[in-house]
Write a protein that holds these residues in place. Structure first.
Motif, PDB file in Angstrom:
ATOM      1  N   GLY A  95     -35.604  45.254  -8.603  1.00  0.00           N
ATOM      2  CA  GLY A  95     -35.687  45.754  -9.977  1.00  0.00           C
ATOM      3  C   GLY A  95     -35.040  47.126 -10.010  1.00  0.00           C
ATOM      4  O   GLY A  95     -35.012  47.831  -8.982  1.00  0.00           O
ATOM      5  N   SER A  96     -34.498  47.502 -11.168  1.00  0.00           N
ATOM      6  CA  SER A  96     -33.908  48.845 -11.230  1.00  0.00           C
ATOM      7  C   SER A  96     -34.998  49.908 -11.120  1.00  0.00           C
ATOM      8  O   SER A  96     -34.750  51.044 -10.741  1.00  0.00           O
ATOM      9  CB  SER A  96     -33.060  49.028 -12.488  1.00  0.00           C
ATOM     10  OG  SER A  96     -33.835  48.857 -13.643  1.00  0.00           O
ATOM     11  N   ASN A  97     -36.241  49.512 -11.406  1.00  0.00           N
ATOM     12  CA  ASN A  97     -37.366  50.426 -11.199  1.00  0.00           C
ATOM     13  C   ASN A  97     -37.434  50.960  -9.776  1.00  0.00           C
ATOM     14  O   ASN A  97     -37.808  52.103  -9.551  1.00  0.00           O
ATOM     15  CB  ASN A  97     -38.685  49.705 -11.502  1.00  0.00           C
ATOM     16  CG  ASN A  97     -39.104  49.896 -12.937  1.00  0.00           C
ATOM     17  OD1 ASN A  97     -39.709  50.892 -13.277  1.00  0.00           O
ATOM     18  ND2 ASN A  97     -38.743  48.959 -13.787  1.00  0.00           N
ATOM     19  N   PHE A 121     -39.397  56.066 -21.198  1.00  0.00           N
ATOM     20  CA  PHE A 121     -39.946  55.054 -20.290  1.00  0.00           C
ATOM     21  C   PHE A 121     -40.858  55.765 -19.281  1.00  0.00           C
ATOM     22  O   PHE A 121     -40.461  56.743 -18.651  1.00  0.00           O
ATOM     23  CB  PHE A 121     -38.770  54.379 -19.592  1.00  0.00           C
ATOM     24  CG  PHE A 121     -39.107  53.179 -18.754  1.00  0.00           C
ATOM     25  CD1 PHE A 121     -39.941  52.181 -19.230  1.00  0.00           C
ATOM     26  CD2 PHE A 121     -38.536  53.037 -17.493  1.00  0.00           C
ATOM     27  CE1 PHE A 121     -40.213  51.059 -18.461  1.00  0.00           C
ATOM     28  CE2 PHE A 121     -38.798  51.912 -16.720  1.00  0.00           C
ATOM     29  CZ  PHE A 121     -39.638  50.930 -17.197  1.00  0.00           C
ATOM     30  N   TYR A 124     -40.592  56.967 -15.136  1.00  0.00           N
ATOM     31  CA  TYR A 124     -39.981  58.197 -14.595  1.00  0.00           C
ATOM     32  C   TYR A 124     -41.065  59.194 -14.203  1.00  0.00           C
ATOM     33  O   TYR A 124     -41.017  59.796 -13.131  1.00  0.00           O
ATOM     34  CB  TYR A 124     -39.054  58.865 -15.622  1.00  0.00           C
ATOM     35  CG  TYR A 124     -38.088  57.924 -16.311  1.00  0.00           C
ATOM     36  CD1 TYR A 124     -37.467  56.905 -15.602  1.00  0.00           C
ATOM     37  CD2 TYR A 124     -37.802  58.054 -17.669  1.00  0.00           C
ATOM     38  CE1 TYR A 124     -36.592  56.035 -16.234  1.00  0.00           C
ATOM     39  CE2 TYR A 124     -36.928  57.190 -18.303  1.00  0.00           C
ATOM     40  CZ  TYR A 124     -36.336  56.182 -17.592  1.00  0.00           C
ATOM     41  OH  TYR A 124     -35.485  55.322 -18.210  1.00  0.00           O
ATOM     42  N   ASN A 168     -36.639  52.832 -23.897  1.00  0.00           N
ATOM     43  CA  ASN A 168     -37.797  51.965 -24.069  1.00  0.00           C
ATOM     44  C   ASN A 168     -39.023  52.881 -24.001  1.00  0.00           C
ATOM     45  O   ASN A 168     -39.126  53.633 -23.048  1.00  0.00           O
ATOM     46  CB  ASN A 168     -37.798  50.941 -22.923  1.00  0.00           C
ATOM     47  CG  ASN A 168     -39.053  50.123 -22.851  1.00  0.00           C
ATOM     48  OD1 ASN A 168     -39.823  50.072 -23.802  1.00  0.00           O
ATOM     49  ND2 ASN A 168     -39.268  49.488 -21.725  1.00  0.00           N
ATOM     50  N   ASP A 195     -30.431  55.535 -17.536  1.00  0.00           N
ATOM     51  CA  ASP A 195     -31.078  54.235 -17.385  1.00  0.00           C
ATOM     52  C   ASP A 195     -30.553  53.331 -18.495  1.00  0.00           C
ATOM     53  O   ASP A 195     -30.897  53.504 -19.668  1.00  0.00           O
ATOM     54  CB  ASP A 195     -32.594  54.397 -17.459  1.00  0.00           C
ATOM     55  CG  ASP A 195     -33.320  53.086 -17.191  1.00  0.00           C
ATOM     56  OD1 ASP A 195     -32.682  52.015 -17.244  1.00  0.00           O
ATOM     57  OD2 ASP A 195     -34.539  53.135 -16.936  1.00  0.00           O
ATOM     58  N   ALA A 197     -30.788  49.906 -18.948  1.00  0.00           N
ATOM     59  CA  ALA A 197     -31.356  48.561 -18.788  1.00  0.00           C
ATOM     60  C   ALA A 197     -30.947  47.626 -19.931  1.00  0.00           C
ATOM     61  O   ALA A 197     -30.911  46.408 -19.765  1.00  0.00           O
ATOM     62  CB  ALA A 197     -32.879  48.645 -18.706  1.00  0.00           C
ATOM     63  N   TYR A 198     -30.633  48.210 -21.097  1.00  0.00           N
ATOM     64  CA  TYR A 198     -30.303  47.399 -22.286  1.00  0.00           C
ATOM     65  C   TYR A 198     -28.834  47.541 -22.663  1.00  0.00           C
ATOM     66  O   TYR A 198     -28.436  47.223 -23.784  1.00  0.00           O
ATOM     67  CB  TYR A 198     -31.217  47.808 -23.460  1.00  0.00           C
ATOM     68  CG  TYR A 198     -32.666  47.679 -23.094  1.00  0.00           C
ATOM     69  CD1 TYR A 198     -33.305  46.443 -23.175  1.00  0.00           C
ATOM     70  CD2 TYR A 198     -33.385  48.766 -22.609  1.00  0.00           C
ATOM     71  CE1 TYR A 198     -34.628  46.303 -22.787  1.00  0.00           C
ATOM     72  CE2 TYR A 198     -34.710  48.634 -22.215  1.00  0.00           C
ATOM     73  CZ  TYR A 198     -35.321  47.407 -22.314  1.00  0.00           C
ATOM     74  OH  TYR A 198     -36.636  47.262 -21.927  1.00  0.00           O
ATOM     75  N   THR A 223     -29.903  46.419 -14.921  1.00  0.00           N
ATOM     76  CA  THR A 223     -30.879  45.442 -14.419  1.00  0.00           C
ATOM     77  C   THR A 223     -30.480  44.013 -14.765  1.00  0.00           C
ATOM     78  O   THR A 223     -29.752  43.780 -15.732  1.00  0.00           O
ATOM     79  CB  THR A 223     -32.275  45.742 -14.993  1.00  0.00           C
ATOM     80  OG1 THR A 223     -33.204  44.801 -14.455  1.00  0.00           O
ATOM     81  CG2 THR A 223     -32.301  45.642 -16.514  1.00  0.00           C
ATOM     82  N   SER A 225     -33.017  42.026 -15.306  1.00  0.00           N
ATOM     83  CA  SER A 225     -34.284  41.587 -15.908  1.00  0.00           C
ATOM     84  C   SER A 225     -34.172  41.295 -17.394  1.00  0.00           C
ATOM     85  O   SER A 225     -35.010  40.598 -17.948  1.00  0.00           O
ATOM     86  CB  SER A 225     -35.355  42.669 -15.730  1.00  0.00           C
ATOM     87  OG  SER A 225     -35.609  42.898 -14.381  1.00  0.00           O
ATOM     88  N   LYS A 226     -33.177  41.857 -18.057  1.00  0.00           N
ATOM     89  CA  LYS A 226     -33.159  41.797 -19.499  1.00  0.00           C
ATOM     90  C   LYS A 226     -32.149  40.754 -19.983  1.00  0.00           C
ATOM     91  O   LYS A 226     -32.519  39.627 -20.198  1.00  0.00           O
ATOM     92  CB  LYS A 226     -32.893  43.190 -20.078  1.00  0.00           C
ATOM     93  CG  LYS A 226     -33.898  44.252 -19.557  1.00  0.00           C
ATOM     94  CD  LYS A 226     -35.271  44.136 -20.175  1.00  0.00           C
ATOM     95  CE  LYS A 226     -36.409  44.740 -19.355  1.00  0.00           C
ATOM     96  NZ  LYS A 226     -36.355  46.159 -19.098  1.00  0.00           N
ATOM     97  N   ARG A 234     -36.977  40.344  -9.761  1.00  0.00           N
ATOM     98  CA  ARG A 234     -36.966  41.747  -9.381  1.00  0.00           C
ATOM     99  C   ARG A 234     -35.631  42.123  -8.742  1.00  0.00           C
ATOM    100  O   ARG A 234     -35.513  42.264  -7.521  1.00  0.00           O
ATOM    101  CB  ARG A 234     -38.139  42.095  -8.423  1.00  0.00           C
ATOM    102  CG  ARG A 234     -39.518  41.631  -8.861  1.00  0.00           C
ATOM    103  CD  ARG A 234     -39.864  42.068 -10.266  1.00  0.00           C
ATOM    104  NE  ARG A 234     -39.787  43.505 -10.410  1.00  0.00           N
ATOM    105  CZ  ARG A 234     -39.051  44.114 -11.343  1.00  0.00           C
ATOM    106  NH1 ARG A 234     -38.324  43.421 -12.227  1.00  0.00           N
ATOM    107  NH2 ARG A 234     -39.033  45.398 -11.421  1.00  0.00           N
ATOM    108  N   ILE A 235     -34.644  42.266  -9.566  1.00  0.00           N
ATOM    109  CA  ILE A 235     -33.365  42.764  -9.045  1.00  0.00           C
ATOM    110  C   ILE A 235     -32.622  43.575 -10.101  1.00  0.00           C
ATOM    111  O   ILE A 235     -32.538  43.188 -11.266  1.00  0.00           O
ATOM    112  CB  ILE A 235     -32.499  41.626  -8.423  1.00  0.00           C
ATOM    113  CG1 ILE A 235     -31.237  42.228  -7.788  1.00  0.00           C
ATOM    114  CG2 ILE A 235     -32.162  40.541  -9.441  1.00  0.00           C
ATOM    115  CD1 ILE A 235     -30.781  41.538  -6.543  1.00  0.00           C
TER     116      ILE A 235
HETATM  117  C1  LIG Z   1     -36.996  46.974 -18.447  1.00  0.00           C
HETATM  118  C2  LIG Z   1     -36.547  48.312 -18.058  1.00  0.00           C
HETATM  119  C3  LIG Z   1     -36.026  48.550 -16.794  1.00  0.00           C
HETATM  120  C4  LIG Z   1     -35.792  47.426 -15.847  1.00  0.00           C
HETATM  121  O1  LIG Z   1     -36.718  47.284 -14.921  1.00  0.00           O
HETATM  122  P1  LIG Z   1     -36.509  46.279 -13.726  1.00  0.00           P
HETATM  123  O2  LIG Z   1     -37.251  46.951 -12.628  1.00  0.00           O
HETATM  124  O3  LIG Z   1     -35.055  46.182 -13.436  1.00  0.00           O
HETATM  125  O4  LIG Z   1     -37.102  44.985 -14.156  1.00  0.00           O
HETATM  126  C5  LIG Z   1     -35.605  49.814 -16.474  1.00  0.00           C
HETATM  127  N1  LIG Z   1     -35.657  50.816 -17.374  1.00  0.00           N
HETATM  128  C6  LIG Z   1     -36.118  50.606 -18.599  1.00  0.00           C
HETATM  129  C7  LIG Z   1     -36.088  51.725 -19.579  1.00  0.00           C
HETATM  130  C8  LIG Z   1     -36.590  49.355 -18.980  1.00  0.00           C
HETATM  131  O5  LIG Z   1     -37.073  49.179 -20.197  1.00  0.00           O
END
Ligand SMILES: *Cc1c(COP(=O)(O)O)cnc(C)c1O
Length: 366
Positions: A95-97, A121, A124, A168, A195, A197-198, A223, A225-226, A234-235
């Motif tokens: 995950g990018s997290n 988000f 952080y 987010n 970040d 992600a979107y 990411t 994930s989206k 989780r990548i």
């Molecule tokens: C969903 C999201 C992520 C992505 O998280 P993953 O770990 O890649 O699933 C990262 N940053 C923000 C702001 C998000 O909303």
């Protein structure tokens, strides 16, 4: 003697991240059928994963007795090709997290400062706290990051600035001009994390890659994930200069990105058709949700992402009442937005059910 005599003190008041409620959990708690529940709580892809990713993962399963390619060669190469950077500028994360954590490992020590927007988000701040750093949360009028104010908050102790774009849970975007003005002045001892992600949901995404090419101290986070619909795998990945990424690579476990995820992500990355469809469904659904909020007289924050923040009164009560009716939203008290809920864009029939149910809940007809 309390365990807190030995444990790291910064953990004591740390509030763990509360994820969107799982469908199975709601089904268990309320005796509902999982298939009658819709989850619009975690900005997941309502179309599911890319079918090409599914196929690639099925093929990869047969080899799951072998450790993954720890270097993530194929996936990093494909990402590098797609964005015209070198493979050595790409790092994979669980995950990018996870990359947010890597950046902490790489740059933070107790007493350092991290700058975020007030409604950024929350991960952080969580990560900064883990490393004993202090998070400076800069007011964001209209829920938009105020990059001039964030710049002004930088001190010699500042190590990282996070710019979630779009952010987010607010869905707001900072534009190219604001970013350029910020990057013109930010000092070199600060790592700027964009970040994104979107990113793939944007019609005209700001160009942050130019700062990578210029060798600035930036990391772009993206990411699978989206838009690719692979949140369960989780990548995610980060792109930066060779130097910055070289440091970050030292902070990760050897096999942090598993083999199934690498295979799925590679196929998902190349599946432009699925991403195009997802963007279309998102654009249509978001327009629908926002126009319905308008008709209902509800304040909302116009969104650039696949979710909308809407003001409903007591966010937690509305969240609970929607749960009773099988719809999982996200309450926002943890973001200091107790009157708001965040609704992820679903398929149109899900959006329609969500709005109809929200009307019932708000009119007290439950
Ligand atoms: C969903 C999201 C992520 C992505 O998280 P993953 O770990 O890649 O699933 C990262 N940053 C923000 C702001 C998000 O909303």
């Amino acid at each position: 003697m309390s365990i807190w005599n030995y444990a790291n003190p910064q953990l004591k008041d740390l509030v763990a991240y509360e994820p969107g409620k799982p469908i199975e959990e709601l089904a268990r708690e309320r005796g509902l059928k999982p298939e009658d529940i819709i989850k619009m709580a975690s900005n997941e892809n309502p179309l599911g994963p890319s079918p090409k990713a599914l196929e690639a993962m099925q093929a990869a399963l047969a080899e799951c007795h072998i450790y993954p390619d720890g270097g993530g060669y194929k996936l990093r190469q494909a990402i590098a090709d797609k964005f015209s950077v070198k493979m050595s500028q790409v790092v994979l994360g669980n995950g990018s997290n996870e990359i947010i954590e890597f950046i902490g490992h790489a740059f933070l020590k107790p007493g350092d400062e991290v700058i975020t927007a007030e409604h950024a988000f929350v991960v952080y701040k969580l990560m900064a706290t883990l490393f004993g750093a202090t998070t400076i949360e800069v007011p964001d009028p209209g829920y938009v990051h105020d990059l001039d104010a964030m710049l002004a908050a930088i001190t010699p102790k500042t190590k990282e600035v996070f710019i979630a774009n779009p952010n987010n849970p607010t869905g707001t975007l900072v534009n190219q001009e604001q970013i350029d003005r910020f990057m013109d002045k930010v000092p070199p001892h600060v790592v700027v994390v964009f970040d994104e992600a979107y990113y793939e949901f944007l019609d005209n995404p700001p160009d942050t890659m130019k700062y990578v090419r210029e060798g600035r101290n930036v990391m772009l986070l993206r990411t699978f994930s989206k838009i690719q619909g692979l949140a369960g795998l989780r990548i995610g990945y980060g792109i930066g200069s060779e130097e910055v990424v070289g440091v970050i690579q030292k902070t990760r476990q050897p096999f942090n990105a598993n083999s199934i995820a690498q295979a799925g992500a590679l196929a998902g990355l190349l599946d432009e058709e699925h991403q195009r469809k997802t963007k279309q469904v998102t654009d249509d659904g978001r327009a629908y949700l926002q126009s319905e909020f308008e008709k209902m007289g509800l304040e909302y924050v116009p969104s650039y992402a696949n979710f909308v923040l809407v003001k409903v009164g007591d966010g937690n009560i509305v969240f609970q009442k929607m749960l009773d009716k099988g719809i999982i939203l996200r309450a926002m008290a943890a973001y200091k937005l107790p009157e708001w809920v965040r609704i992820s864009v679903g398929r149109m029939e899900q959006n329609i059910r969500c709005i109809a149910t929200l009307k019932e809940v708000l009119e007290g007809k439950e």
